[in-house]
Design a protein around this motif. Structure first.
Motif, PDB file in Angstrom:
ATOM      1  N   UNK A 135      33.611  43.166  30.057  1.00  0.00           N
ATOM      2  CA  UNK A 135      33.684  44.029  31.236  1.00  0.00           C
ATOM      3  C   UNK A 135      32.360  43.969  31.968  1.00  0.00           C
ATOM      4  N   UNK A 136      32.435  43.803  33.262  1.00  0.00           N
ATOM      5  CA  UNK A 136      31.249  43.754  34.103  1.00  0.00           C
ATOM      6  C   UNK A 136      31.432  44.691  35.280  1.00  0.00           C
ATOM      7  N   UNK A 137      30.369  45.366  35.697  1.00  0.00           N
ATOM      8  CA  UNK A 137      30.479  46.243  36.860  1.00  0.00           C
ATOM      9  C   UNK A 137      30.743  45.429  38.126  1.00  0.00           C
ATOM     10  N   UNK A 138      31.401  46.061  39.086  1.00  0.00           N
ATOM     11  CA  UNK A 138      31.626  45.432  40.383  1.00  0.00           C
ATOM     12  C   UNK A 138      33.073  45.124  40.659  1.00  0.00           C
ATOM     13  N   UNK A 139      33.292  44.429  41.781  1.00  0.00           N
ATOM     14  CA  UNK A 139      34.622  44.055  42.258  1.00  0.00           C
ATOM     15  C   UNK A 139      34.683  42.550  42.449  1.00  0.00           C
ATOM     16  N   UNK A 140      35.865  42.060  42.730  1.00  0.00           N
ATOM     17  CA  UNK A 140      36.054  40.667  43.121  1.00  0.00           C
ATOM     18  C   UNK A 140      36.487  40.680  44.578  1.00  0.00           C
ATOM     19  N   UNK A 141      35.724  40.012  45.409  1.00  0.00           N
ATOM     20  CA  UNK A 141      36.066  39.943  46.828  1.00  0.00           C
ATOM     21  C   UNK A 141      37.227  38.970  47.021  1.00  0.00           C
ATOM     22  N   UNK A 142      38.187  39.356  47.817  1.00  0.00           N
ATOM     23  CA  UNK A 142      39.368  38.543  48.126  1.00  0.00           C
ATOM     24  C   UNK A 142      40.029  37.993  46.859  1.00  0.00           C
ATOM     25  N   UNK A 143      40.508  38.869  45.993  1.00  0.00           N
ATOM     26  CA  UNK A 143      41.090  38.396  44.736  1.00  0.00           C
ATOM     27  C   UNK A 143      42.393  37.637  44.928  1.00  0.00           C
TER      28      UNK A 143
END
Length: 133
Positions: free
Chosen positions: A55-63
């Motif tokens: 698990x890593x903090x953050x989001x994925x742009x344009x998944x």
């Protein structure tokens, strides 16, 4: 106390030592990313591989919701209720406490994540997971 990212990771890592859990990791979650957008905590990305969970903090742009990513919307209290076994993942989904979006072709990963949380709550040695938001 630790953050939700650490708690979800350790909660799901226990599946690797369980026959049914390892089957879920290898056959139903492997090589899929789950972006958790929580209403009361920072978002994080859960990446399931045959070798385990990260698990890593953050989001994925344009998944890419077909081939790579499932988006999970919830809050920390709902995740706590699922992890503690207070509510089943399917009930949380039906009650609207958990929402997962992916394209129809990738719905099997939604089922895999629900199954992983269900199995995790069944074998969990911890009665309560605490985290700060």
């Amino acid at each position: 106390m630790s953050d939700i990212t650490t708690e979800v990771t350790s909660f799901l890592e226990q599946l690797a030592d369980d026959d049914e859990g390892s089957e879920v990791l290898e056959q139903q979650l492997a090589d899929r990313k789950f972006v958790f957008d929580l209403s009361d905590a920072e978002p994080f990305v859960l990446h399931a591989t045959p070798d385990g969970i990260e698990c890593d903090p953050g989001r994925i742009e344009s998944p890419d919701l077909v081939n790579e990513v499932t988006r999970v919307e919830s809050d920390t209290e709902s995740l706590y209720r699922i992890m503690s076994g207070e509510v089943t993942p399917l009930d949380a989904l039906n009650e609207g406490d958990l929402f997962m979006s992916s394209m129809m072709a990738a719905r099997c990963y939604n089922y895999g994540l629900l199954r992983a949380f269900r199995r995790g709550s069944e074998i969990s040695s911890c009665a309560r997971y605490d985290w700060q938001t």
